[in-house]
Design a protein around this motif. Structure first.
Motif, short mmCIF file in Angstrom:
data_model
loop_
_atom_site.label_atom_id
_atom_site.label_comp_id
_atom_site.label_asym_id
_atom_site.label_seq_id
_atom_site.Cartn_x
_atom_site.Cartn_y
_atom_site.Cartn_z
N ARG A 14 0.78 -0.96 -0.12
CA ARG A 14 -0.56 0.14 -0.32
C ARG A 14 0.54 0.70 -0.44
O ARG A 14 0.88 2.13 -0.74
N GLN A 15 2.15 1.40 0.50
CA GLN A 15 2.75 2.65 0.89
C GLN A 15 3.69 2.67 -0.51
O GLN A 15 3.78 3.76 -0.93
N SER A 16 4.42 1.99 -1.30
CA SER A 16 4.45 2.17 -2.38
C SER A 16 3.69 2.51 -3.53
O SER A 16 3.56 3.60 -4.47
N GLY A 17 2.19 2.48 -3.44
CA GLY A 17 1.31 2.75 -4.15
C GLY A 17 0.92 4.19 -4.07
O GLY A 17 0.80 4.91 -4.09
N THR A 18 0.69 4.05 -2.31
CA THR A 18 0.56 5.68 -2.01
C THR A 18 1.27 7.06 -2.46
O THR A 18 1.45 7.85 -3.34
N MET A 19 2.76 6.48 -2.53
CA MET A 19 4.30 6.53 -2.98
C MET A 19 3.67 7.38 -4.12
O MET A 19 4.33 8.59 -4.54
N GLN A 20 4.12 6.38 -5.49
CA GLN A 20 4.08 6.58 -6.81
C GLN A 20 3.08 7.87 -6.88
O GLN A 20 3.08 8.70 -7.49
N GLY A 21 1.42 7.71 -6.11
CA GLY A 21 0.48 8.05 -6.66
C GLY A 21 1.09 9.92 -5.93
O GLY A 21 1.02 11.13 -6.71
N GLU A 22 1.48 10.00 -5.23
CA GLU A 22 2.22 11.45 -4.21
C GLU A 22 3.71 11.97 -5.35
O GLU A 22 3.50 12.94 -5.36
N ILE A 23 4.47 11.17 -6.16
CA ILE A 23 4.99 11.80 -6.69
C ILE A 23 4.54 12.25 -7.61
O ILE A 23 5.07 13.31 -8.34
N ILE A 24 3.42 12.15 -8.33
CA ILE A 24 2.76 12.43 -9.69
C ILE A 24 2.27 13.93 -8.83
O ILE A 24 2.03 14.73 -9.75
N GLY A 25 1.03 13.29 -7.69
CA GLY A 25 0.37 14.42 -7.31
C GLY A 25 1.11 15.76 -6.83
O GLY A 25 0.70 17.10 -7.22
N ASP A 26 2.37 15.54 -6.86
CA ASP A 26 3.28 16.68 -6.41
C ASP A 26 3.63 17.76 -7.12
O ASP A 26 4.65 18.65 -7.14
N LEU A 27 3.32 16.66 -8.28
CA LEU A 27 3.76 17.78 -10.10
C LEU A 27 2.65 19.18 -9.78
O LEU A 27 3.44 20.06 -10.55
N GLY A 28 2.12 18.71 -9.38
CA GLY A 28 0.64 19.86 -9.39
C GLY A 28 0.33 19.49 -11.12
O GLY A 28 0.33 19.33 -11.68
N LEU A 29 -1.29 20.48 -10.72
CA LEU A 29 -2.37 19.61 -11.90
C LEU A 29 -1.51 20.60 -12.87
O LEU A 29 -2.77 19.95 -14.26
N ASP A 30 -1.36 21.51 -12.73
CA ASP A 30 -0.82 22.65 -13.99
C ASP A 30 0.38 21.96 -14.63
O ASP A 30 0.37 21.91 -16.50
N LYS A 31 0.71 20.86 -14.32
CA LYS A 31 2.20 20.01 -14.82
C LYS A 31 1.96 19.50 -15.63
O LYS A 31 1.83 19.05 -16.55
N ILE A 32 0.84 18.35 -15.02
CA ILE A 32 0.12 16.85 -15.52
C ILE A 32 -0.73 17.03 -16.26
O ILE A 32 -0.77 16.41 -17.57
#
Ligand code: GAL
Length: 341
Positions: free
Chosen positions: A152-170
């Motif tokens: 669960r922790q690895s999945g959460t971290m994957q999501g956070e890596i993407i989320g941390d980029l910010g909506l504008d970028k993604i």
């Protein structure tokens, strides 16, 4: 006379050197556990991550004083019947401890029963048996445990890596949603289930709206990962903003497909994996992968070997021995690589 003493001293030095040399040889019978037989079952040798894991496991066991000749590691070839036979052979051979990476986690109860009946301690690794199965070990006081990380922790971290980029970028198409595709590992494996679920949950928990364009099983395999991502890119083209892969092997396949489609990670698409394979870390550094998550094969293999030793010594062993994942981005990828050298 002086000459004789010198040659005697020389012979003595040579003999001593010979004895001293023995201690460093994993194949010799001098280590503390040199007479103990360890049977190791790996679900599939061709798996990149499990190759790192089993190499480290063998080296660490030798460093603890096991003899290389008494450590037998077998390839289950991703077939439970083959692995069950191998376990049977280890039982017949009278190994002192078994370390098993099951082909199917759902076969754990059958495997446990076989091994416990033979009075051999058992360390499960990498593919976590169900909580009910773990309860059974506890209730019966069996010498069985599991060593691994919480996926669960690895999945959460994957999501956070993407989320941390910010909506504008993604959000490349500006529709306010994150369009993604998911490339899954073997779905029988809890790691695949949890990474698929928790990567997306992390995005949603951070307030993003997501839109799944495709979700396919790539069985942890690079070639399958490449095919899935190539097909998805052909079907959905520029709509795909993020590619989630349950592991790095499939992400390495995804990179090839992304390049072949003329897309550029970090500019017009984002890509994350799990494991922190050397190649993946190098791609994170060069920007060809957005990030990965370090699946600590060193801590896990050492944890498994330490449990094996405790069982051999008749000491108490915890039913579940966990370890933490680490987020890997451009900021720390080199540090992770250096720590693996
Ligand atoms: C996972 C790992 C995958 C694959 C799988 C095998 O933990 O991330 O790459 O090795 O285990 O069960």
């Amino acid at each position: 006379m002086k000459k004789r003493i010198i040659s005697l001293a020389l012979v003595l030095t040579m003999v001593l050197a010979l004895f001293a040399g023995c201690g460093n040889d994993g194949g010799s019978a001098s280590g503390e556990y040199a007479d103990k037989k360890v049977g190791v079952c790996i679900y599939q040798f061709s798996d990149n991550f499990m190759t790192l894991y089993r190499t480290e496991l063998e080296n660490y066991l030798i460093s603890l004083g096991f003899s290389k000749n008494n450590i037998t590691i077998v390839d289950g070839a991703n077939d439970q019947a083959t692995q069950t036979n191998q376990i049977q052979n280890f039982i017949t051979d009278g190994v002192d401890v078994l370390i098993i990476n099951p082909v199917n986690s759902s076969s754990a109860a059958t495997i446990t029963d076989m091994v416990v009946a033979a009075n051999i301690p058992l360390v499960y690794i990498n593919r976590e048996p169900s909580k009910e199965e773990q309860e059974r070990w506890k209730t019966n006081g069996w010498n069985v445990c599991y060593v691994g990380c919480d996926a669960r922790q690895s999945g959460t971290m994957q999501g956070e890596i993407i989320g941390d980029l910010g909506l504008d970028k993604i959000d490349l198409n500006g529709d306010g949603k994150i369009q993604y595709i998911m490339v899954e590992g073997d779905p029988e494996n809890i790691d695949a289930q949890y990474r698929t679920e928790f990567s997306i949950k992390a995005l949603e928990d951070a307030g993003f709206t997501v839109d799944c364009l495709d979700d396919q099983v790539g069985n942890w395999d690079q070639v399958q990962g490449q095919t899935i991502v190539a097909n998805a890119l052909a079907a959905h083209g520029n709509d795909i903003e993020v590619v989630f892969c349950n592991n790095d092997a499939m992400a390495l396949g995804a990179i090839q497909a992304i390049k072949a489609a003329g897309r550029t990670v970090g500019t017009d698409i984002f890509l994350v994996g799990v494991d922190a394979l050397t190649e993946a870390c190098e791609y994170v550094i060069s920007g060809e992968m957005t990030g990965t998550v370090f699946n600590d094969h060193i801590a896990q293999s050492h944890g498994a070997a330490d449990c094996a030793v405790k069982f051999i010594k008749g000491e108490k062993v915890d039913i579940y021995v966990g370890c933490d994942y680490v987020k890997v981005t451009k900021d720390n990828a080199q540090k992770i690589l250096d720590s693996l050298k």
